[in-house]
Design an enzyme around this catalytic site. Structure first.
Site, PDB file in Angstrom:
ATOM      1  N   GLN A  51      -5.392  -1.806   9.387  1.00 58.89           N
ATOM      2  CA  GLN A  51      -5.290  -2.863   8.670  1.00 58.89           C
ATOM      3  C   GLN A  51      -5.912  -4.196   9.674  1.00 58.89           C
ATOM      4  O   GLN A  51      -5.729  -4.264  10.942  1.00 58.89           O
ATOM      5  CB  GLN A  51      -3.613  -3.258   8.561  1.00 58.89           C
TER       6      GLN A  51
ATOM      7  N   LYS B 107       0.923  -1.195   0.012  1.00 63.90           N
ATOM      8  CA  LYS B 107       0.052  -0.038  -0.026  1.00 63.90           C
ATOM      9  C   LYS B 107       0.781   1.352  -0.284  1.00 63.90           C
ATOM     10  O   LYS B 107       0.909   2.159  -0.769  1.00 63.90           O
ATOM     11  CB  LYS B 107      -0.823   0.050   1.105  1.00 63.90           C
TER      12      LYS B 107
ATOM     13  N   ASP C 136     -11.842   2.398   3.417  1.00 63.38           N
ATOM     14  CA  ASP C 136     -12.294   1.049   3.785  1.00 63.38           C
ATOM     15  C   ASP C 136     -13.697   0.617   3.313  1.00 63.38           C
ATOM     16  O   ASP C 136     -14.122  -0.541   3.285  1.00 63.38           O
ATOM     17  CB  ASP C 136     -11.705   0.465   4.963  1.00 63.38           C
TER      18      ASP C 136
HETATM   19  N1  GUN Z   1      -7.043  -6.918   5.531  1.00 67.58           N
HETATM   20  C1  GUN Z   1      -7.146  -7.900   4.442  1.00 67.58           C
HETATM   21  N2  GUN Z   1      -7.975  -7.109   3.511  1.00 67.58           N
HETATM   22  C2  GUN Z   1      -8.354  -5.899   4.333  1.00 67.58           C
HETATM   23  C3  GUN Z   1      -8.986  -4.813   3.661  1.00 67.58           C
HETATM   24  O1  GUN Z   1      -9.587  -4.769   2.578  1.00 67.58           O
HETATM   25  N3  GUN Z   1      -9.101  -3.857   4.582  1.00 67.58           N
HETATM   26  C4  GUN Z   1      -8.510  -3.668   5.763  1.00 67.58           C
HETATM   27  N4  GUN Z   1      -8.664  -2.596   6.661  1.00 67.58           N
HETATM   28  N5  GUN Z   1      -8.027  -4.960   6.219  1.00 67.58           N
HETATM   29  C5  GUN Z   1      -7.839  -5.900   5.283  1.00 67.58           C
END
Ligand code: GUN
Length: 296
Positions: free
Chosen positions: A99, A55, A122
C-alpha cells in the site's frame, strides 16, 4: 439540453466482483487452485487502513486467500524488502500489493521494483510498464484498467478515430491509461500542469480522463458535447456548514450538461480499483499455475 448518462461504477464493480468470484470457484473446483493476495500496510495512515480493510473483505468475499502484513512505520527499508522477498517465494501468494504512500523515510521505488513482476498485481514494476507500452501481456495498474472497462462499456473496445485526452502523468494512472487508450486505437493527448491552453486541448477530446488531484479543475466549458468523461480524482474539500465532502477533478454539475456519459465522484471510478485488483490476482494465479486464464 440533454443530460449525461451517469456511469454507475459501483454497480459495474459489483458485477465484476461477482464474475471474479465465479472464476475463483471454478479454479478451486477444476484445478484445486485458490488465488492468494498479500497486502502490505506500513504505518497507520487512516485512509490506507480503510483501503486495506476493504481489500481484505472483498478478497475473501471473492473466495480468495487474503494475507495481510501490517508493519510499524519505523520498519527499515531492508526489513520491508526482506518481507517482499519472502512473499515472492511463497507459492500461496499469487499477487503482492504494498500500500502506497509509504511513510517517510521509506523509499517506494526500490520496494515496488523488488516485487516479482509476475506477482505485481499493482502493475507498478518497470517490466510491467514496459510490457504495457510494448503491447505484451503483463499485469497492469488497477485504476486505469477499471477506467478502460468503463470506457469500453460506453464506446466499445475499438476506439479508432476517437480523440482521448489524459490529464495528469502519474505512473499509477496517467501514463498507464494513456498506453491503454493507445492500445485501443484512440488518438491520445497527454496533458499536464505545463500544457498550454488546457481548455482548448480538452474541447477536442471525445474521451476525457482526469487524474490530477485538483478539485473541480475541469469546467463544463472544457467538455466537447457528447464526450465520455472519466473522473479519477478523489479530493476532500470543506463542506458548507462544517465537515468535508469528496469531489472529483471535474466539475460534475457543469460537465454533465455537455458530456454523453460521466463518472460521478464518489461511486464512479473508485469502486473499480479493488474489483480490477481481484481480477489481476486471478490472472496472476492462472499464469503461475499454468492454467488458462478466464476472460473478463
Ligand atoms: N494507494 C492508493 N492507491 C493505490 C494503488 O492503486 N496501489 C497501491 N499500492 N497503493 C495505493
Amino acid at each position: 439540453m440533454s443530460e449525461a448518462a451517469i456511469i454507475d461504477g459501483k454497480a459495474f464493480a459489483a458485477n465484476l466482483r461477482g464474475k471474479v468470484a465465479r472464476q475463483v470457484a471454478a479454479l478451486k473446483a477444476d484445478h484445486g487452485l485458490t488465488p492468494g493476495l498479500a497486502v502490505v500496510l506500513v504505518g497507520a495512515d487512516p485512509a490506507s487502513e480503510i483501503y486495506v480493510r476493504n481489500k481484505h473483505t472483498q478478497t475473501t468475499e471473492a473466495g480468495m486467500n487474503s494475507f495481510e502484513f501490517k508493519r510499524p512505520a519505523d520498519i527499515t527499508q531492508d526489513a520491508l524488502l526482506g518481507l517482499v522477498r519472502e512473499l515472492n517465494a511463497d507459492s500461496r501468494v499469487h499477487g503482492i500489493l504494498v500500500q502506497l504512500p509509504l511513510p517517510k523515510p521509506l523509499v517506494e521505488q526500490p520496494v515496488t521494483q523488488a516485487i516479482d513482476p509476475d506477482k505485481d498485481v499493482d502493475g507498478l514494476h518497470v517490466i510491467n510498464a514496459g510490457r504495457l507500452a510494448s503491447g505484451l501481456p503483463g499485469l497492469f495498474p488497477c485504476t486505469p484498467s477499471g477506467c478502460m472497462m468503463l470506457i469500453e462499456d460506453q464506446l466499445g473496445a475499438d476506439l479508432s478515430g476517437k480523440r482521448a485526452i489524459v490529464l495528469g502523468r502519474s505512473n499509477l494512472v496517467g501514463k498507464p491509461i494513456a498506453q491503454m487508450l493507445l492500445r485501443a486505437n484512440a488518438t491520445v493527448t497527454m496533458a499536464h500542469s505545463r500544457t498550454d491552453d488546457l481548455p482548448a486541448e480538452c474541447r477536442r477530446a471525445d474521451i476525457v480522463v482526469a487524474a490530477v488531484g485538483k478539485p473541480d479543475m475541469v469546467r463544463g466549458g472544457w467538455i466537447k458535447h457528447g464526450a465520455v468523461v472519466i473522473d479519477v480524482g478523489i479530493n476532500r474539500i470543506p463542506k458548507d456548514g462544517g465537515g468535508t465532502r469528496v469531489v472529483g477533478d471535474v466539475c460534475f454539475a457543469e460537465a454533465k450538461d455537455r458530456a454523453a456519459a460521466i463518472t460521478p465522484v464518489p461511486g464512479g471510478v473508485g469502486p473499480m480499483t479493488i474489483a480490477t485488483l481481484l481480477h489481476n490476482t486471478v490472472i496472476a494465479a492462472c499464469r503461475q499455475a499454468g492454467v488458462e486464464e478466464p476472460k473478463v
